[in-house]
Design a protein around this motif. Structure first.
Motif, PDB file in Angstrom:
ATOM      1  N   ILE A   1       1.116  -1.167  -0.066  1.00 54.79           N
ATOM      2  CA  ILE A   1       0.024   0.001   0.010  1.00 54.79           C
ATOM      3  C   ILE A   1       1.030   1.072  -0.127  1.00 54.79           C
ATOM      4  O   ILE A   1       1.932   1.117   0.585  1.00 54.79           O
ATOM      5  CB  ILE A   1      -0.947  -0.100   1.141  1.00 54.79           C
TER       6      ILE A   1
ATOM      7  N   TYR B   1       2.622   5.102   0.169  1.00 57.55           N
ATOM      8  CA  TYR B   1       2.475   6.226   1.042  1.00 57.55           C
ATOM      9  C   TYR B   1       1.877   7.542   0.049  1.00 57.55           C
ATOM     10  O   TYR B   1       2.326   7.458  -1.054  1.00 57.55           O
ATOM     11  CB  TYR B   1       3.877   6.774   1.376  1.00 57.55           C
TER      12      TYR B   1
ATOM     13  N   HIS C   1       5.884   3.142  -8.703  1.00 55.12           N
ATOM     14  CA  HIS C   1       4.923   2.506  -7.898  1.00 55.12           C
ATOM     15  C   HIS C   1       3.918   1.708  -8.992  1.00 55.12           C
ATOM     16  O   HIS C   1       3.480   0.298  -8.832  1.00 55.12           O
ATOM     17  CB  HIS C   1       3.820   3.582  -7.446  1.00 55.12           C
TER      18      HIS C   1
ATOM     19  N   THR D   1       5.193  -2.145  -9.788  1.00 54.86           N
ATOM     20  CA  THR D   1       4.791  -2.976  -8.963  1.00 54.86           C
ATOM     21  C   THR D   1       3.409  -3.611  -9.389  1.00 54.86           C
ATOM     22  O   THR D   1       2.957  -4.643  -9.439  1.00 54.86           O
ATOM     23  CB  THR D   1       4.504  -2.632  -7.477  1.00 54.86           C
TER      24      THR D   1
ATOM     25  N   ASP E   1      -1.312   3.736   2.283  1.00 57.42           N
ATOM     26  CA  ASP E   1      -0.543   3.806   3.749  1.00 57.42           C
ATOM     27  C   ASP E   1      -0.671   5.317   3.951  1.00 57.42           C
ATOM     28  O   ASP E   1      -0.032   5.959   3.764  1.00 57.42           O
ATOM     29  CB  ASP E   1       0.936   3.252   3.511  1.00 57.42           C
TER      30      ASP E   1
ATOM     31  N   TRP F   1       4.548   0.667  10.230  1.00 62.48           N
ATOM     32  CA  TRP F   1       4.744  -0.525   9.382  1.00 62.48           C
ATOM     33  C   TRP F   1       3.937  -1.491  10.225  1.00 62.48           C
ATOM     34  O   TRP F   1       3.360  -2.507   9.247  1.00 62.48           O
ATOM     35  CB  TRP F   1       6.179  -1.102   9.293  1.00 62.48           C
TER      36      TRP F   1
ATOM     37  N   ALA G   1       0.424  -0.841   8.612  1.00 65.29           N
ATOM     38  CA  ALA G   1       0.444  -0.978   7.355  1.00 65.29           C
ATOM     39  C   ALA G   1       0.307  -2.643   6.869  1.00 65.29           C
ATOM     40  O   ALA G   1      -0.432  -3.166   6.031  1.00 65.29           O
ATOM     41  CB  ALA G   1       1.501  -0.358   6.608  1.00 65.29           C
ATOM     42  N   LEU G   2       1.273  -3.490   7.536  1.00 67.61           N
ATOM     43  CA  LEU G   2       1.207  -4.721   7.109  1.00 67.61           C
ATOM     44  C   LEU G   2       0.283  -5.629   7.372  1.00 67.61           C
ATOM     45  O   LEU G   2      -0.387  -6.430   6.599  1.00 67.61           O
ATOM     46  CB  LEU G   2       2.364  -5.380   7.772  1.00 67.61           C
TER      47      LEU G   2
ATOM     48  N   ASN H   1      -2.816  -4.615   6.863  1.00 71.95           N
ATOM     49  CA  ASN H   1      -3.807  -4.254   5.698  1.00 71.95           C
ATOM     50  C   ASN H   1      -4.013  -5.709   5.097  1.00 71.95           C
ATOM     51  O   ASN H   1      -4.805  -5.837   4.317  1.00 71.95           O
ATOM     52  CB  ASN H   1      -3.476  -3.391   4.615  1.00 71.95           C
TER      53      ASN H   1
ATOM     54  N   ILE I   1       6.257  -7.155  -3.848  1.00 73.33           N
ATOM     55  CA  ILE I   1       6.934  -6.005  -3.161  1.00 73.33           C
ATOM     56  C   ILE I   1       7.875  -5.463  -3.833  1.00 73.33           C
ATOM     57  O   ILE I   1       8.501  -6.417  -4.663  1.00 73.33           O
ATOM     58  CB  ILE I   1       7.132  -6.293  -1.666  1.00 73.33           C
ATOM     59  N   GLY I   2       8.498  -4.414  -3.511  1.00 75.57           N
ATOM     60  CA  GLY I   2       9.817  -4.155  -4.208  1.00 75.57           C
ATOM     61  C   GLY I   2      10.903  -4.354  -3.193  1.00 75.57           C
ATOM     62  O   GLY I   2      10.545  -4.579  -2.100  1.00 75.57           O
TER      63      GLY I   2
ATOM     64  N   HIS J   1       8.432  -7.279   5.127  1.00 75.55           N
ATOM     65  CA  HIS J   1       7.407  -8.359   4.742  1.00 75.55           C
ATOM     66  C   HIS J   1       8.022  -9.599   4.799  1.00 75.55           C
ATOM     67  O   HIS J   1       7.223 -10.619   5.146  1.00 75.55           O
ATOM     68  CB  HIS J   1       7.100  -8.243   3.217  1.00 75.55           C
TER      69      HIS J   1
ATOM     70  N   GLY K   1      12.817  -6.126  -8.432  1.00 74.83           N
ATOM     71  CA  GLY K   1      13.917  -5.180  -8.454  1.00 74.83           C
ATOM     72  C   GLY K   1      13.385  -3.512  -8.459  1.00 74.83           C
ATOM     73  O   GLY K   1      12.191  -3.285  -8.469  1.00 74.83           O
TER      74      GLY K   1
HETATM   75  N1  MSP Z   1       3.959   2.213   2.382  1.00 76.57           N
HETATM   76  C1  MSP Z   1       5.073   1.466   2.337  1.00 76.57           C
HETATM   77  C2  MSP Z   1       4.647  -0.182   2.068  1.00 76.57           C
HETATM   78  C3  MSP Z   1       3.631  -0.833   2.968  1.00 76.57           C
HETATM   79  S1  MSP Z   1       3.120  -2.369   2.445  1.00 76.57           S
HETATM   80  C4  MSP Z   1       2.593  -3.083   3.748  1.00 76.57           C
HETATM   81  C5  MSP Z   1       5.890   1.919   1.202  1.00 76.57           C
HETATM   82  N2  MSP Z   1       5.401   2.472   0.428  1.00 76.57           N
HETATM   83  S2  MSP Z   1       6.046   3.386  -0.985  1.00 76.57           S
HETATM   84  O1  MSP Z   1       4.812   4.184  -1.820  1.00 76.57           O
HETATM   85  O2  MSP Z   1       7.048   4.061  -0.501  1.00 76.57           O
HETATM   86  O3  MSP Z   1       6.616   2.342  -1.920  1.00 76.57           O
HETATM   87  C6  MSP Z   1       5.971   1.017  -2.125  1.00 76.57           C
HETATM   88  C7  MSP Z   1       6.363   0.145  -3.304  1.00 76.57           C
HETATM   89  O4  MSP Z   1       6.550   0.948  -4.575  1.00 76.57           O
HETATM   90  C8  MSP Z   1       7.736  -0.137  -3.392  1.00 76.57           C
HETATM   91  O5  MSP Z   1       8.096  -1.398  -2.391  1.00 76.57           O
HETATM   92  C9  MSP Z   1       7.979  -0.647  -4.482  1.00 76.57           C
HETATM   93  O6  MSP Z   1       7.434  -1.895  -4.747  1.00 76.57           O
HETATM   94  C10 MSP Z   1       7.338   0.349  -5.477  1.00 76.57           C
HETATM   95  N3  MSP Z   1       8.475   1.158  -5.950  1.00 76.57           N
HETATM   96  C11 MSP Z   1       8.664   2.663  -5.429  1.00 76.57           C
HETATM   97  N4  MSP Z   1       9.722   3.062  -6.122  1.00 76.57           N
HETATM   98  C12 MSP Z   1      10.426   1.992  -7.061  1.00 76.57           C
HETATM   99  C13 MSP Z   1      11.216   1.975  -8.026  1.00 76.57           C
HETATM  100  N5  MSP Z   1      12.027   2.987  -8.434  1.00 76.57           N
HETATM  101  N6  MSP Z   1      11.344   0.893  -8.726  1.00 76.57           N
HETATM  102  C14 MSP Z   1      10.224  -0.239  -8.473  1.00 76.57           C
HETATM  103  N7  MSP Z   1       9.618  -0.179  -7.546  1.00 76.57           N
HETATM  104  C15 MSP Z   1       9.439   0.782  -6.711  1.00 76.57           C
HETATM  105  O7  MSP Z   1       7.004   1.473   1.081  1.00 76.57           O
END
Ligand code: MSP
Length: 516
Positions: A11, A13, A22, A25, A50, A226, A229-230, A232, A257-258, A265, A288
């Motif tokens: 989820i 931010y 984002h 994924t 989140d 966290w 969030a997890l 969820n 996830i990334g 996780h 990745g």
């Molecule tokens: N809120 C937390 C996740 C909570 S899950 C219980 C979070 N959010 S985030 O918005 O920062 O990022 C979420 C996801 O976006 C990352 O894990 C990843 O899957 C994806 N990505 C964000 N930037 C990325 C890249 N540059 N490349 C690939 N995926 C990326 O972390």
């Protein structure tokens, strides 16, 4: 009733706007969801936002708004972007919803009642970008390597702690015995290496701000973002609110996830579940990073390109296909306009799009736009049989690749069939047959095979390029939505009935010129 398949994304931010990282994924998760639907599963595809924590609180304060006002304002933007990318999620959870907050409190209370939480004090470093405590050796030049533009903060406060340390051995055992628990292997080895050295308890509440879910027995504290969030993944699945739903959906099949959030996780999340004797997710798959010029793509690194900037040129399908196919799933990949253009022109405009126009054109010109009678077995020659075999292999290859959770390999398998179909056209030369009246039936057989090939290509490509696939389906005179199709019913060679009316239409993927 169909078997259930439950896949989730992180989820997001909401202090950021949706960017290519984002979307990466999200598109991958959508590919899984659509593929599993074609395999006949009843798919639950969860995504969301989140919304608690300091990150979001500060972003809202900077706009002079309350965090909830801010969230309500930006969340529609996430829905919009996902819709524009044809993301077929079945549920979107916000951590500010009552259906999430109430079960989160119940979960945490249960941990407390079982003696899994104690009061302590924490002193150390905190990265608000990660919403995570950091040890000095995780920093580079005093900064968090994932958020080099932000200051690391020094935190000293009274916190509740979760007894994470006691789960180290069970986690190691899980990863050593279950190859699918964390994928790909390189990520499993990464956490194995770290956790073999032991684990510390986790500070799981914060007291210096109040934008979060209160600790039920001590409301001065909010639950660490966290942990909130997890949860969820289970609150959306009915934990502590709908037992029947929960037992149908949980455990999740894949948390996609990334790699940046692997620790949360693969370590914290399963330990939390172990503490309440709940089943663990079957697989956590960490893909990745998408890089631009070598740096992780995000808004703050100024490389944040919105998905919209690219779909305007390449279309939603072109966008989806590129990221799925070009970035080897599981590894980092570099985005560039040039590689996107090259991939689009070669695989989509040439291989896929040209095949469709040539075949539909010939059926129009030679057969009055009507699908001919399917050939009997004795009417097939070796070239025809090789084409049919190539389909079986492509479908088998895709299913195998998806067992290994690789959309990239799945698409490579699908394209062996697309390319085979192109070489079949050259090999049999329908335009030559069309000049010879005595070859009339052979021409029909060949064009039937090609129409059937297009139908099956539509099916195989639907998870990646849903719009083109659906349009091709329609041009073959087929009713119905590919969303409801399945490999079992629609995936057998010979399914196209004679007499269907075909239409030619415009290019599915118009060729793009390099304007740079
Ligand atoms: N809120 C937390 C996740 C909570 S899950 C219980 C979070 N959010 S985030 O918005 O920062 O990022 C979420 C996801 O976006 C990352 O894990 C990843 O899957 C994806 N990505 C964000 N930037 C990325 C890249 N540059 N490349 C690939 N995926 C990326 O972390």
């Amino acid at each position: 009733m169909a078997d259930s398949f439950y896949i989730s994304t992180p989820i997001y931010y909401i202090n950021d706007v949706p960017h290519l990282g984002h979307a990466y994924t999200e598109v991958a998760a959508d590919f899984f969801a659509r593929f599993k639907r074609l395999q006949g599963f009843d798919v639950t595809f969860l995504t969301g936002t989140d919304e608690h924590g300091q990150n979001v609180l500060r972003a809202a304060e900077a706009k002079g708004m309350s965090p909830k006002e801010w969230a309500d304002q930006v969340v529609p933007r996430w829905h919009e972007v996902w819709k524009a990318l044809d993301i077929s999620y079945t549920d979107f959870i916000r951590t500010t919803e009552a259906r999430h907050e109430e079960p989160v409190q119940k979960f945490v209370q249960e941990l407390y009642d079982r003696g899994e939480i104690y009061l302590g004090s924490y002193e150390g470093l905190y990265c608000v970008g990660c919403e995570a405590f950091k040890t000095p050796d995780e920093l580079v030049d005093g900064k968090c390597p994932l958020h080099p533009t932000r200051e690391i903060e020094h935190v000293k406060e009274e916190n509740y702690f979760f007894r994470l340390s006691k789960y180290a051995d069970r986690l190691v055992e899980l990863w050593e015995t279950d190859e699918r628990s964390v994928m790909p292997e390189v990520r499993r080895n990464e956490v194995l290496g770290k956790v073999r050295q032991g684990l510390e308890d986790l500070s799981m509440s914060r007291i210096s701000f109040d934008w979060g879910i209160p600790i039920p027995w001590d409301s001065k504290h909010v639950i660490y973002v966290w942990v909130d969030a997890l949860l969820n993944y289970i609150t959306a699945a009915g934990y502590a609110s709908d037992e029947a739903k929960f037992s149908r959906l949980w455990p999740a099949d894949v948390h996609l996830i990334g790699k940046d959030i692997l620790w949360f996780h693969s370590v914290i999340w399963p330990a939390m579940l172990m503490a309440l004797d709940l089943p663990l997710p079957r697989t956590v798959y960490a893909h990745g990073f998408l890089l631009v010029g070598g740096a992780k793509m995000s808004k703050s690194s100024l490389t944040g390109i919105s998905p919209n900037d690219l779909t305007e040129t390449f279309g939603t399908d072109g966008y989806r296909y590129y990221f799925l196919r070009e970035v080897s799933f599981g590894q980092d990949g570099t985005f560039s306009w040039e590689s996107m253009l090259a991939r689009y022109n070669s695989d989509l405009a040439n291989d896929f799009g040209n095949l469709a126009s040539r075949v539909l054109n010939m059926i129009g010109r030679y057969l009055g736009a009507e699908v001919p009678e399917p050939p009997s077995a004795s009417e097939l020659d070796d070239a025809d049989r090789r084409l049919i075999d190539s389909y079986d292999q492509a479908l088998g290859g895709m299913e195998m690749a998806m067992e290994a959770l690789s959309p990239t390999e799945a698409l490579k398998a699908a394209w062996t069939f697309v390319r085979k179909a192109n070489s079949y056209v050259e090999e049999v030369g329908p335009w030559v047959l069309a000049k010879d009246e005595s070859q009339r039936r052979r021409l029909e057989v060949v064009l039937y095979n090609l129409a059937e090939t297009l139908r099956l290509i539509a099916l195989l490509t639907f998870p990646a390029t849903p719009r083109a696939a659906q349009e091709l389906w329609r041009r073959l005179g087929l009713d119905g939505e590919l969303d409801r199709a399945s490999f079992a019913v629609d995936g057998k060679w010979g399914g196209l009935a004679a007499g269907a009316k075909t239409t030619k239409g415009d290019a599915l993927f118009p060729r793009l010129e390099d304007e740079s």
